[in-house]
Design an enzyme around this catalytic site. Structure first.
Site, PDB file in Angstrom:
ATOM      1  N   GLY A 144       0.610  -4.494  10.509  1.00  0.00           N
ATOM      2  CA  GLY A 144       1.848  -4.278   9.776  1.00  0.00           C
ATOM      3  C   GLY A 144       2.011  -2.814   9.435  1.00  0.00           C
ATOM      4  N   CYS A 163      -0.301   0.899   6.481  1.00  0.00           N
ATOM      5  CA  CYS A 163      -0.676  -0.024   7.564  1.00  0.00           C
ATOM      6  C   CYS A 163      -1.679  -1.054   7.068  1.00  0.00           C
ATOM      7  CB  CYS A 163      -1.303   0.729   8.741  1.00  0.00           C
ATOM      8  SG  CYS A 163      -0.303   2.027   9.467  1.00  0.00           S
ATOM      9  N   ASP A 164      -1.679  -2.200   7.730  1.00  0.00           N
ATOM     10  CA  ASP A 164      -2.717  -3.200   7.485  1.00  0.00           C
ATOM     11  C   ASP A 164      -2.861  -4.050   8.740  1.00  0.00           C
ATOM     12  OD1 ASP A 164      -4.384  -4.452   5.096  1.00  0.00           O
ATOM     13  OD2 ASP A 164      -3.662  -6.089   6.365  1.00  0.00           O
ATOM     14  N   SER A 165      -4.103  -4.374   9.103  1.00  0.00           N
ATOM     15  CA  SER A 165      -4.351  -5.109  10.341  1.00  0.00           C
ATOM     16  C   SER A 165      -5.118  -6.402  10.089  1.00  0.00           C
ATOM     17  CB  SER A 165      -5.166  -4.252  11.323  1.00  0.00           C
ATOM     18  OG  SER A 165      -4.479  -3.088  11.694  1.00  0.00           O
ATOM     19  N   LYS A 215       0.826  -1.207   0.000  1.00  0.00           N
ATOM     20  CA  LYS A 215       0.000   0.000   0.000  1.00  0.00           C
ATOM     21  C   LYS A 215       0.861   1.258   0.000  1.00  0.00           C
ATOM     22  CE  LYS A 215      -3.861  -2.222   2.399  1.00  0.00           C
ATOM     23  NZ  LYS A 215      -4.675  -2.275   3.638  1.00  0.00           N
TER      24      LYS A 215
END
Length: 212
Positions: A112, A75-77, A55
């Site tokens: 992340g 970010c990624d969750s 991203k």
């Protein structure tokens, strides 16, 4: 130095603004399912870090012309529970099923992070990592769960819950960084910024708000 948040998440934006930053928001159109399919054996931490990097890289390329010396944060969750990594539920039925499975139990919210520093329009430095916070879930009644699902909030977030929104009523406690559960870990971002040669105090648009 322009800070760019590679996420449309209002919760992540709110965390950064409360911490003194005023980021530009740019959403990426990364095909997450296609990327996840390339890493079937990866851990949750590896998956979310990979997605965060994808991203951030996509957005960095989008904004490089207008902001050639920017900092991009991606970010990624996902929620790791019962040996499975889950993101946003597809629909209310799936969200209900997840809540029935996790009520009264604990799971790990893993986010992340990727920080990219541009120089003259090119990605010059990269720092990546992930943070994990243990979440202890409450046990909403059937009526409470139905009301919560009707708000639509669980459909927009990883794990079908929030800490800082309506879902906070149904979280009994956490162990670890609370901002990570919201979607962006300030302690980790500070370390990643250091990795690309920046301190957060250099990015403050104003003095952070204080309460009390």
């Amino acid at each position: 130095m322009r800070v760019v948040l590679a996420s449309a998440s209002p919760a992540r934006l709110a965390v950064l603004r409360a911490a003194g930053l005023d980021p530009l928001v740019e959403r990426s159109d990364v095909d997450e399912d296609a990327l996840l399919a390339t890493m079937p054996e990866a851990t949750t931490g590896e998956l979310v870090t990979m997605l965060a990097g994808a991203k951030a890289t996509t957005v960095a390329r989008q904004i490089a012309g207008d902001h050639p010396d920017a900092l991009v944060i991606g970010c990624d969750s996902m929620l790791h529970i019962d040996g499975t990594s889950v993101g946003k539920p597809a629909d209310a039925a799936e969200a209900r099923q997840r809540w029935k499975a996790m009520a009264g139990r604990t799971g790990e919210l893993v986010t992340g992070h990727a920080v990219l520093r541009l120089a003259e329009g090119e990605i010059d430095r990269v720092a990546e990592g992930h943070a994990t916070t243990t979440v202890r879930f409450g046990e909403p009644t059937d009526a409470e769960l139905t009301a919560y699902l009707a708000t639509g909030e669980p459909l927009a977030v990883a794990g079908a819950f929030t800490l800082d929104g309506l879902g906070g009523w149904f979280v009994e406690g956490i162990h670890g960084d609370p901002s990570n559960v919201i979607g962006i870990s300030l302690p980790l971002v500070r370390r990643l910024l250091a990795g690309v040669g920046v301190s957060p105090v250099q990015l403050w648009a104003r003095e952070p708000q204080r309460t009390g």
